[in-house]
Design an enzyme around this catalytic site. Structure first.
Site, PDB file in Angstrom:
ATOM      1  N   GLY A 156      -8.237   2.226  -2.231  1.00  0.00           N
ATOM      2  CA  GLY A 156      -7.889   2.642  -3.582  1.00  0.00           C
ATOM      3  C   GLY A 156      -6.734   3.626  -3.609  1.00  0.00           C
ATOM      4  N   THR A 192      -8.276  -4.713  -4.624  1.00  0.00           N
ATOM      5  CA  THR A 192      -8.856  -5.907  -4.002  1.00  0.00           C
ATOM      6  C   THR A 192     -10.227  -5.557  -3.413  1.00  0.00           C
ATOM      7  N   GLY A 271       0.932   4.856   5.833  1.00  0.00           N
ATOM      8  CA  GLY A 271       0.708   4.377   7.209  1.00  0.00           C
ATOM      9  C   GLY A 271      -0.186   3.148   7.220  1.00  0.00           C
ATOM     10  N   ARG A 277       1.396  -4.546   5.425  1.00  0.00           N
ATOM     11  CA  ARG A 277       2.646  -5.255   5.088  1.00  0.00           C
ATOM     12  C   ARG A 277       3.129  -6.100   6.268  1.00  0.00           C
ATOM     13  N   GLY A 374       5.330 -33.961 -12.175  1.00  0.00           N
ATOM     14  CA  GLY A 374       4.160 -33.556 -12.968  1.00  0.00           C
ATOM     15  C   GLY A 374       2.961 -33.237 -12.097  1.00  0.00           C
ATOM     16  N   GLU A 397       1.471  -4.293  -2.308  1.00  0.00           N
ATOM     17  CA  GLU A 397       1.893  -3.727  -1.005  1.00  0.00           C
ATOM     18  C   GLU A 397       3.347  -3.276  -1.044  1.00  0.00           C
ATOM     19  N   PHE A 417      15.259   5.856  -5.506  1.00  0.00           N
ATOM     20  CA  PHE A 417      14.012   5.584  -6.230  1.00  0.00           C
ATOM     21  C   PHE A 417      14.008   6.250  -7.606  1.00  0.00           C
TER      22      PHE A 417
HETATM   23  P1  TGC Z   1       8.508   9.529   1.193  1.00  0.00           P
HETATM   24  O1  TGC Z   1       9.065  10.908   1.001  1.00  0.00           O
HETATM   25  O2  TGC Z   1       9.412   8.415   1.539  1.00  0.00           O
HETATM   26  O3  TGC Z   1       7.354   9.584   2.292  1.00  0.00           O
HETATM   27  C1  TGC Z   1       6.281  10.477   2.229  1.00  0.00           C
HETATM   28  C2  TGC Z   1       5.721  10.614   3.636  1.00  0.00           C
HETATM   29  O4  TGC Z   1       5.242   9.344   4.073  1.00  0.00           O
HETATM   30  C3  TGC Z   1       5.975   8.914   5.251  1.00  0.00           C
HETATM   31  N1  TGC Z   1       6.237   7.481   5.086  1.00  0.00           N
HETATM   32  C4  TGC Z   1       5.598   6.535   5.756  1.00  0.00           C
HETATM   33  N2  TGC Z   1       4.691   6.603   6.727  1.00  0.00           N
HETATM   34  C5  TGC Z   1       4.216   5.433   7.219  1.00  0.00           C
HETATM   35  N3  TGC Z   1       4.617   4.233   6.775  1.00  0.00           N
HETATM   36  C6  TGC Z   1       5.546   4.133   5.790  1.00  0.00           C
HETATM   37  N4  TGC Z   1       5.926   2.940   5.337  1.00  0.00           N
HETATM   38  C7  TGC Z   1       6.076   5.306   5.247  1.00  0.00           C
HETATM   39  N5  TGC Z   1       6.998   5.574   4.276  1.00  0.00           N
HETATM   40  C8  TGC Z   1       7.078   6.910   4.192  1.00  0.00           C
HETATM   41  C9  TGC Z   1       7.241   9.734   5.236  1.00  0.00           C
HETATM   42  O5  TGC Z   1       7.764   9.872   6.534  1.00  0.00           O
HETATM   43  C10 TGC Z   1       6.754  11.047   4.671  1.00  0.00           C
HETATM   44  O6  TGC Z   1       6.055  11.724   5.704  1.00  0.00           O
HETATM   45  P2  TGC Z   1       6.095  13.345   5.793  1.00  0.00           P
HETATM   46  O7  TGC Z   1       5.419  13.664   7.085  1.00  0.00           O
HETATM   47  O8  TGC Z   1       7.547  13.715   5.750  1.00  0.00           O
HETATM   48  O9  TGC Z   1       5.344  13.830   4.591  1.00  0.00           O
HETATM   49  O10 TGC Z   1       7.684   9.177  -0.128  1.00  0.00           O
HETATM   50  P3  TGC Z   1       8.184   8.777  -1.566  1.00  0.00           P
HETATM   51  O11 TGC Z   1       7.302   9.485  -2.547  1.00  0.00           O
HETATM   52  O12 TGC Z   1       9.671   8.928  -1.669  1.00  0.00           O
HETATM   53  O13 TGC Z   1       7.787   7.226  -1.670  1.00  0.00           O
HETATM   54  C11 TGC Z   1       8.476   6.257  -1.015  1.00  0.00           C
HETATM   55  C12 TGC Z   1       8.016   4.874  -1.516  1.00  0.00           C
HETATM   56  C13 TGC Z   1       8.438   4.620  -2.958  1.00  0.00           C
HETATM   57  C14 TGC Z   1       8.700   3.859  -0.611  1.00  0.00           C
HETATM   58  C15 TGC Z   1       6.488   4.750  -1.413  1.00  0.00           C
HETATM   59  O14 TGC Z   1       5.872   5.548  -2.354  1.00  0.00           O
HETATM   60  C16 TGC Z   1       5.987   3.325  -1.572  1.00  0.00           C
HETATM   61  O15 TGC Z   1       5.944   2.582  -0.598  1.00  0.00           O
HETATM   62  N6  TGC Z   1       5.578   2.896  -2.803  1.00  0.00           N
HETATM   63  C17 TGC Z   1       4.951   1.605  -3.002  1.00  0.00           C
HETATM   64  C18 TGC Z   1       3.470   1.776  -3.227  1.00  0.00           C
HETATM   65  C19 TGC Z   1       2.684   0.666  -2.643  1.00  0.00           C
HETATM   66  O16 TGC Z   1       3.096  -0.070  -1.770  1.00  0.00           O
HETATM   67  N7  TGC Z   1       1.445   0.516  -3.094  1.00  0.00           N
HETATM   68  C20 TGC Z   1       0.574  -0.468  -2.523  1.00  0.00           C
HETATM   69  C21 TGC Z   1      -0.852  -0.233  -2.966  1.00  0.00           C
HETATM   70  S1  TGC Z   1      -2.042  -1.036  -1.934  1.00  0.00           S
HETATM   71  C22 TGC Z   1      -1.875  -2.665  -2.210  1.00  0.00           C
HETATM   72  O17 TGC Z   1      -1.028  -3.143  -2.887  1.00  0.00           O
HETATM   73  C23 TGC Z   1      -2.854  -3.488  -1.521  1.00  0.00           C
HETATM   74  S2  TGC Z   1      -2.792  -5.160  -1.894  1.00  0.00           S
HETATM   75  C24 TGC Z   1      -4.042  -5.636  -0.895  1.00  0.00           C
HETATM   76  C25 TGC Z   1      -4.160  -7.087  -0.670  1.00  0.00           C
HETATM   77  O18 TGC Z   1      -4.922  -7.713  -1.444  1.00  0.00           O
HETATM   78  O19 TGC Z   1      -3.586  -7.615   0.327  1.00  0.00           O
HETATM   79  P1  FAD Z   2       5.136  -0.548 -11.499  1.00  0.00           P
HETATM   80  O1  FAD Z   2       5.225   0.447 -10.425  1.00  0.00           O
HETATM   81  O2  FAD Z   2       4.928  -0.089 -12.893  1.00  0.00           O
HETATM   82  O3  FAD Z   2       6.443  -1.456 -11.434  1.00  0.00           O
HETATM   83  C1  FAD Z   2       6.811  -2.369 -12.481  1.00  0.00           C
HETATM   84  C2  FAD Z   2       8.195  -2.921 -12.145  1.00  0.00           C
HETATM   85  O4  FAD Z   2       9.145  -1.839 -12.088  1.00  0.00           O
HETATM   86  C3  FAD Z   2       8.273  -3.611 -10.786  1.00  0.00           C
HETATM   87  O5  FAD Z   2       9.166  -4.697 -10.841  1.00  0.00           O
HETATM   88  C4  FAD Z   2       8.846  -2.535  -9.884  1.00  0.00           C
HETATM   89  O6  FAD Z   2       9.525  -3.053  -8.749  1.00  0.00           O
HETATM   90  C5  FAD Z   2       9.808  -1.848 -10.842  1.00  0.00           C
HETATM   91  N1  FAD Z   2      10.086  -0.480 -10.396  1.00  0.00           N
HETATM   92  C6  FAD Z   2       9.220   0.562 -10.263  1.00  0.00           C
HETATM   93  N2  FAD Z   2       9.856   1.645  -9.820  1.00  0.00           N
HETATM   94  C7  FAD Z   2      11.147   1.299  -9.641  1.00  0.00           C
HETATM   95  C8  FAD Z   2      12.303   1.978  -9.182  1.00  0.00           C
HETATM   96  N3  FAD Z   2      12.267   3.255  -8.773  1.00  0.00           N
HETATM   97  N4  FAD Z   2      13.476   1.299  -9.149  1.00  0.00           N
HETATM   98  C9  FAD Z   2      13.538  -0.005  -9.537  1.00  0.00           C
HETATM   99  N5  FAD Z   2      12.477  -0.708  -9.963  1.00  0.00           N
HETATM  100  C10 FAD Z   2      11.295  -0.056 -10.018  1.00  0.00           C
HETATM  101  N6  FAD Z   2      -3.371  -1.450  -5.055  1.00  0.00           N
HETATM  102  C11 FAD Z   2      -4.249  -0.764  -4.268  1.00  0.00           C
HETATM  103  O7  FAD Z   2      -4.178   0.455  -4.162  1.00  0.00           O
HETATM  104  N7  FAD Z   2      -5.214  -1.412  -3.564  1.00  0.00           N
HETATM  105  C12 FAD Z   2      -5.379  -2.756  -3.632  1.00  0.00           C
HETATM  106  O8  FAD Z   2      -6.275  -3.326  -2.974  1.00  0.00           O
HETATM  107  C13 FAD Z   2      -4.511  -3.509  -4.490  1.00  0.00           C
HETATM  108  N8  FAD Z   2      -4.697  -4.840  -4.651  1.00  0.00           N
HETATM  109  C14 FAD Z   2      -3.956  -5.497  -5.607  1.00  0.00           C
HETATM  110  C15 FAD Z   2      -4.295  -6.817  -5.936  1.00  0.00           C
HETATM  111  C16 FAD Z   2      -3.600  -7.473  -6.941  1.00  0.00           C
HETATM  112  C17 FAD Z   2      -4.016  -8.863  -7.353  1.00  0.00           C
HETATM  113  C18 FAD Z   2      -2.512  -6.841  -7.587  1.00  0.00           C
HETATM  114  C19 FAD Z   2      -1.709  -7.553  -8.665  1.00  0.00           C
HETATM  115  C20 FAD Z   2      -2.169  -5.551  -7.256  1.00  0.00           C
HETATM  116  C21 FAD Z   2      -2.902  -4.855  -6.276  1.00  0.00           C
HETATM  117  N9  FAD Z   2      -2.643  -3.506  -6.008  1.00  0.00           N
HETATM  118  C22 FAD Z   2      -3.492  -2.789  -5.189  1.00  0.00           C
HETATM  119  C23 FAD Z   2      -1.653  -2.781  -6.795  1.00  0.00           C
HETATM  120  C24 FAD Z   2      -0.208  -3.040  -6.376  1.00  0.00           C
HETATM  121  O9  FAD Z   2       0.080  -2.415  -5.165  1.00  0.00           O
HETATM  122  C25 FAD Z   2       0.703  -2.537  -7.508  1.00  0.00           C
HETATM  123  O10 FAD Z   2       0.574  -3.481  -8.563  1.00  0.00           O
HETATM  124  C26 FAD Z   2       2.143  -2.388  -7.066  1.00  0.00           C
HETATM  125  O11 FAD Z   2       2.276  -1.340  -6.124  1.00  0.00           O
HETATM  126  C27 FAD Z   2       3.098  -2.136  -8.242  1.00  0.00           C
HETATM  127  O12 FAD Z   2       2.612  -1.132  -9.076  1.00  0.00           O
HETATM  128  P2  FAD Z   2       2.528  -1.378 -10.669  1.00  0.00           P
HETATM  129  O13 FAD Z   2       1.771  -2.646 -10.879  1.00  0.00           O
HETATM  130  O14 FAD Z   2       1.997  -0.148 -11.293  1.00  0.00           O
HETATM  131  O15 FAD Z   2       4.008  -1.648 -11.134  1.00  0.00           O
END
Ligand code: TGC
Ligand code: FAD
Length: 418
Positions: A156, A192, A271, A277, A374, A397, A417
């Site tokens: 979460g 998820t 991490g 990913r 189709g 992700e 960002f």
């Molecule tokens: P930033 O300042 O870049 O980093 C903060 C701290 O984190 C470290 N770090 C990482 N460490 C490991 N792996 C990475 N990929 C890392 N990226 C950054 C970094 O070194 C720093 O460490 P420290 O020691 O200096 O504190 O942070 P930021 O706030 O600028 O954010 C960067 C950004 C936008 C790339 C990050 O917030 C991001 O990746 N946002 C996307 C969020 C996301 O991916 N959410 C996914 C939710 S989970 C999900 O979707 C599961 S789907 C499950 C499924 O069904 O398969």
């Molecule tokens: P937003 O962040 O609101 O983004 C909306 C749009 O704006 C996107 O196109 C994005 O790329 C764009 N955008 C945002 N910021 C910027 C920027 N700085 N510059 C340019 N464009 C930008 N999360 C979990 O924690 N755990 C899970 O298990 C999990 N499972 C999921 C399963 C499903 C089916 C789905 C749909 C999502 C899941 N997620 C989970 C959440 C998922 O990681 C988020 O949906 C994703 O990180 C995007 O966040 P958001 O939906 O709030 O979109």
């Protein structure tokens, strides 16, 4: 095995050549394979995962997708195949190397992204943080049961107002009482497996070490804790064979023993995401392989204007594009997999892998769908389902755009960002 075979009757799938079981990409039409780059064990794991997917997932997936249900009955079989916690060592996990793990992801996602999601979340987002950030008591308590599929995990991070920017999360934990236990309040969404999870890795802000600045920490929230609810999210038109829900925390008391001691800050959840990913970067290639192979079979079998669709230049161009993009995606995954094996893979390289291979798979699925005319919108042809699923994979992700910016930052040193 690559010879074009004439279909025996209109609409029939052409016969495939005999498959050499020691070379998992043979028997299907690929000019570029990676079989020769794999160890015997990796080839065996790949073939076993392929057989499992075709035997156990393929026959049931369309029905589950249509009914928006997850095939829970397969969980013990995922465990028996070593898919749960596959890359972890000890605690009943298979200890697969990163390439072998990636090959299993290919085969799970060849069938359905939702099935791969289940295994990704369990392995990389729930078991991995316990393994990497937990203490020995936590590992012993949770990991063996999770590897057996008896305990389901969830992750979460995302909230209604914090998606791409998880650092802005509002879920918080306050320390209370002489034992230093925590009280968690907040809401997570898009999670998820949350409705079926027994243990939920929840990321929350808390004041730590007497500091005035809140820091993100990971908590193991257990099913049955008072104040926890995990309602299911209904109405998804994508990833329908995967269960998605919320995590609602209303003053949930979490013992201090359930705090993950090994990490502070956003790098904790990021991490975990780096692990997940990586698997998606491989899995997406599997979805693309699935739609490409089906499109080839279909266009060889279907006749219009007196010849198979595959005999038209425009169709061949589409097939060649799909085929060649898959080859590049596979090589990228393989290359990064060996780097990971050597402990050299960086988060930016993982962004590259996830971003490019998922885009490739989504574009491939859309192209393949068009080749079915189709029929392409019908569930029984298994291409539209991949198109719909990959729309989610493109977003979760880390969205495609967020990975673009992560790579852009690595190339320029400038964060775009905000
Ligand atoms: P930033 O300042 O870049 O980093 C903060 C701290 O984190 C470290 N770090 C990482 N460490 C490991 N792996 C990475 N990929 C890392 N990226 C950054 C970094 O070194 C720093 O460490 P420290 O020691 O200096 O504190 O942070 P930021 O706030 O600028 O954010 C960067 C950004 C936008 C790339 C990050 O917030 C991001 O990746 N946002 C996307 C969020 C996301 O991916 N959410 C996914 C939710 S989970 C999900 O979707 C599961 S789907 C499950 C499924 O069904 O398969
Ligand atoms: P937003 O962040 O609101 O983004 C909306 C749009 O704006 C996107 O196109 C994005 O790329 C764009 N955008 C945002 N910021 C910027 C920027 N700085 N510059 C340019 N464009 C930008 N999360 C979990 O924690 N755990 C899970 O298990 C999990 N499972 C999921 C399963 C499903 C089916 C789905 C749909 C999502 C899941 N997620 C989970 C959440 C998922 O990681 C988020 O949906 C994703 O990180 C995007 O966040 P958001 O939906 O709030 O979109």
């Amino acid at each position: 095995a690559r010879a074009v075979r004439k279909p025996t009757r209109p609409g029939a799938r052409p016969t495939r050549g005999p498959r050499d079981k020691s070379a998992p990409m043979s028997g299907v039409p690929y000019i570029l394979t990676i079989d020769h780059l794999l160890t015997d064990e990796e080839r065996l794991i790949w073939q076993a995962a392929r057989d499992f997917g075709e035997r156990r997932i393929a026959p049931v997936i369309e029905k589950h997708y249509e009914h928006a249900t997850f095939p829970r009955e397969l969980i013990p079989e995922f465990a028996a195949m070593g898919f749960l916690g596959a890359p972890l060592h000890g605690y009943g996990c298979a200890g697969m190397n990163p390439v072998a793990y990636g090959l299993t992801m290919i085969e799970l996602e060849r069938q359905d992204s939702g099935i791969r999601s289940f295994c990704s979340v369990q392995s990389a987002l729930a078991m991995w943080p316990i393994y990497a950030y937990g203490d020995e008591d936590q590992r012993q308590r949770w990991l063996p049961g999770m590897a057996k599929g008896e305990i389901i995990g969830a992750f979460g991070l995302t909230e209604p107002n914090s998606g791409s920017d998880p650092g802005s999360m509002r879920t918080h934990a306050r320390q209370q009482g002489p034992g230093g236990d925590y009280v968690l309040t907040g809401q997570k969404m898009w999670i998820t497996n949350s409705p079926i999870a027994d243990v939920l890795v929840v990321w929350a802000k808390t004041l730590d070490h007497g500091s005035d600045t809140p820091v993100i920490r990971g908590f193991l929230v257990e099913r049955g804790m008072k104040g926890l609810q995990t309602p299911e999210t209904h109405g998804k038109l994508s990833l329908r064979a995967s269960i998605t829900g919320e995590i609602v925390l209303d003053e949930v008391h979490v013992p201090k023993a359930n705090l993950l001691p090994g990490v502070h800050g956003l790098k904790g959840p990021l991490g975990c995401l780096t692990q997940a990913r990586y698997g998606i970067g491989w899995g997406a290639v599997g979805a693309a392989m699935g739609v490409y192979e089906r499109a080839r079979d279909y266009t060889l079998a279907r006749t219009q204007f007196g010849r198979p669709l595959a005999g038209f230049q425009l169709t061949q161009q589409k097939l060649v594009e799909l085929h060649n993009e898959i080859g590049k995606g596979l090589l990228l995954a393989y290359h990064f997999g060996r780097l990971k094996q050597d402990g050299k893979l960086t988060p930016e390289q993982v962004s590259y892998l996830k971003r490019d291979n998922v885009r490739m798979a989504l574009e491939s699925a859309r192209t393949a769908r068009s080749m079915f005319g189709g029929n392409g919108i019908m569930g029984e042809y298994h291409v539209m389902r991949h198109v719909c699923n990959l729309e989610t994979v493109y977003t979760y992700e880390g969205t495609h755009e967020i990975h673009t910016l992560a790579i852009g930052r690595a190339l320029t040193g400038l964060a775009a960002f905000t």
